[in-house]
Design a protein around this motif. Sequence first.
Motif, PDB file in Angstrom:
ATOM      1  N   UNK A  43     -45.683 -40.261-107.399  1.00 22.12           N
ATOM      2  CA  UNK A  43     -44.869 -40.132-108.611  1.00 22.12           C
ATOM      3  C   UNK A  43     -43.692 -39.178-108.446  1.00 22.12           C
ATOM      4  N   UNK A  44     -43.736 -38.322-107.435  1.00 27.24           N
ATOM      5  CA  UNK A  44     -42.678 -37.327-107.288  1.00 27.24           C
ATOM      6  C   UNK A  44     -41.298 -37.960-107.189  1.00 27.24           C
ATOM      7  N   UNK A  45     -41.160 -38.997-106.372  1.00 30.32           N
ATOM      8  CA  UNK A  45     -39.853 -39.640-106.196  1.00 30.32           C
ATOM      9  C   UNK A  45     -39.307 -40.139-107.527  1.00 30.32           C
ATOM     10  N   UNK A  46     -40.154 -40.802-108.299  1.00 26.97           N
ATOM     11  CA  UNK A  46     -39.751 -41.322-109.607  1.00 26.97           C
ATOM     12  C   UNK A  46     -39.382 -40.187-110.566  1.00 26.97           C
ATOM     13  N   UNK A  47     -40.128 -39.115-110.510  1.00 24.51           N
ATOM     14  CA  UNK A  47     -39.946 -38.028-111.480  1.00 24.51           C
ATOM     15  C   UNK A  47     -38.748 -37.140-111.173  1.00 24.51           C
ATOM     16  N   UNK A  48     -38.426 -36.951-109.885  1.00 30.56           N
ATOM     17  CA  UNK A  48     -37.321 -36.041-109.559  1.00 30.56           C
ATOM     18  C   UNK A  48     -36.156 -36.731-108.854  1.00 30.56           C
ATOM     19  N   UNK A  49     -36.314 -38.022-108.535  1.00 29.38           N
ATOM     20  CA  UNK A  49     -35.210 -38.786-107.968  1.00 29.38           C
ATOM     21  C   UNK A  49     -34.982 -38.603-106.481  1.00 29.38           C
ATOM     22  N   UNK A  50     -35.947 -38.064-105.769  1.00 25.90           N
ATOM     23  CA  UNK A  50     -35.817 -37.938-104.317  1.00 25.90           C
ATOM     24  C   UNK A  50     -37.194 -37.964-103.672  1.00 25.90           C
ATOM     25  N   UNK A  51     -37.188 -38.337-102.399  1.00 23.91           N
ATOM     26  CA  UNK A  51     -38.432 -38.407-101.631  1.00 23.91           C
ATOM     27  C   UNK A  51     -38.852 -37.000-101.195  1.00 23.91           C
ATOM     28  N   UNK A  52     -40.136 -36.714-101.249  1.00 24.58           N
ATOM     29  CA  UNK A  52     -40.685 -35.429-100.811  1.00 24.58           C
ATOM     30  C   UNK A  52     -41.862 -35.723 -99.900  1.00 24.58           C
ATOM     31  N   UNK A  53     -41.845 -35.174 -98.705  1.00 24.18           N
ATOM     32  CA  UNK A  53     -42.961 -35.371 -97.771  1.00 24.18           C
ATOM     33  C   UNK A  53     -44.163 -34.559 -98.192  1.00 24.18           C
ATOM     34  N   UNK A  54     -45.328 -35.170 -98.089  1.00 28.29           N
ATOM     35  CA  UNK A  54     -46.560 -34.467 -98.450  1.00 28.29           C
ATOM     36  C   UNK A  54     -47.067 -33.669 -97.254  1.00 28.29           C
ATOM     37  N   UNK A  58     -53.967 -28.853 -97.371  1.00 26.52           N
ATOM     38  CA  UNK A  58     -54.212 -28.935 -98.821  1.00 26.52           C
ATOM     39  C   UNK A  58     -53.534 -27.837 -99.641  1.00 26.52           C
ATOM     40  N   UNK A  59     -53.682 -26.584 -99.252  1.00 21.48           N
ATOM     41  CA  UNK A  59     -53.096 -25.492-100.056  1.00 21.48           C
ATOM     42  C   UNK A  59     -51.573 -25.603-100.137  1.00 21.48           C
ATOM     43  N   UNK A  60     -50.946 -25.984 -99.029  1.00 16.29           N
ATOM     44  CA  UNK A  60     -49.491 -26.133 -99.019  1.00 16.29           C
ATOM     45  C   UNK A  60     -49.077 -27.344 -99.845  1.00 16.29           C
ATOM     46  N   UNK A  61     -49.847 -28.429 -99.757  1.00 20.33           N
ATOM     47  CA  UNK A  61     -49.543 -29.625-100.551  1.00 20.33           C
ATOM     48  C   UNK A  61     -49.629 -29.322-102.046  1.00 20.33           C
ATOM     49  N   UNK A  62     -50.650 -28.594-102.446  1.00 17.01           N
ATOM     50  CA  UNK A  62     -50.816 -28.219-103.855  1.00 17.01           C
ATOM     51  C   UNK A  62     -49.622 -27.377-104.318  1.00 17.01           C
ATOM     52  N   UNK A  63     -49.299 -26.375-103.539  1.00 16.36           N
ATOM     53  CA  UNK A  63     -48.174 -25.494-103.883  1.00 16.36           C
ATOM     54  C   UNK A  63     -46.876 -26.288-103.993  1.00 16.36           C
TER      55      UNK A  63
END
Length: 87
Positions: A43-54, A58-63
């Motif tokens: 959903x990140x791409x749709x919500x902020x208009x750009x691709x974000x690598x996961x 886990x802790x870094x992904x959450x942050x």
Amino acid sequence: MTTEQKVFVLRISHRHGTDVSVAATEEAAERELYAYVTSNWSELRERIGRQVRQPKTPKIAIERYFEVMNESTDPEDYEIFETPVLT
């Protein structure tokens, strides 16, 4: 003397409301939070208009997920807190 039993509560606030989970350990609550992040990452791409690598960690992904979600018009947040079990 009895020891007080405690649980960890995970609260995630998002655009559809609030999810609440209870876990026996903080690690279990963090695993549940990571599962939420992983299932909603697309959903990140749709919500902020750009691709974000996961991130793979886990802790870094959450942050990163919640940091990026704060850029959207519908920010999300979470908290994990310990509380006693009522008997």
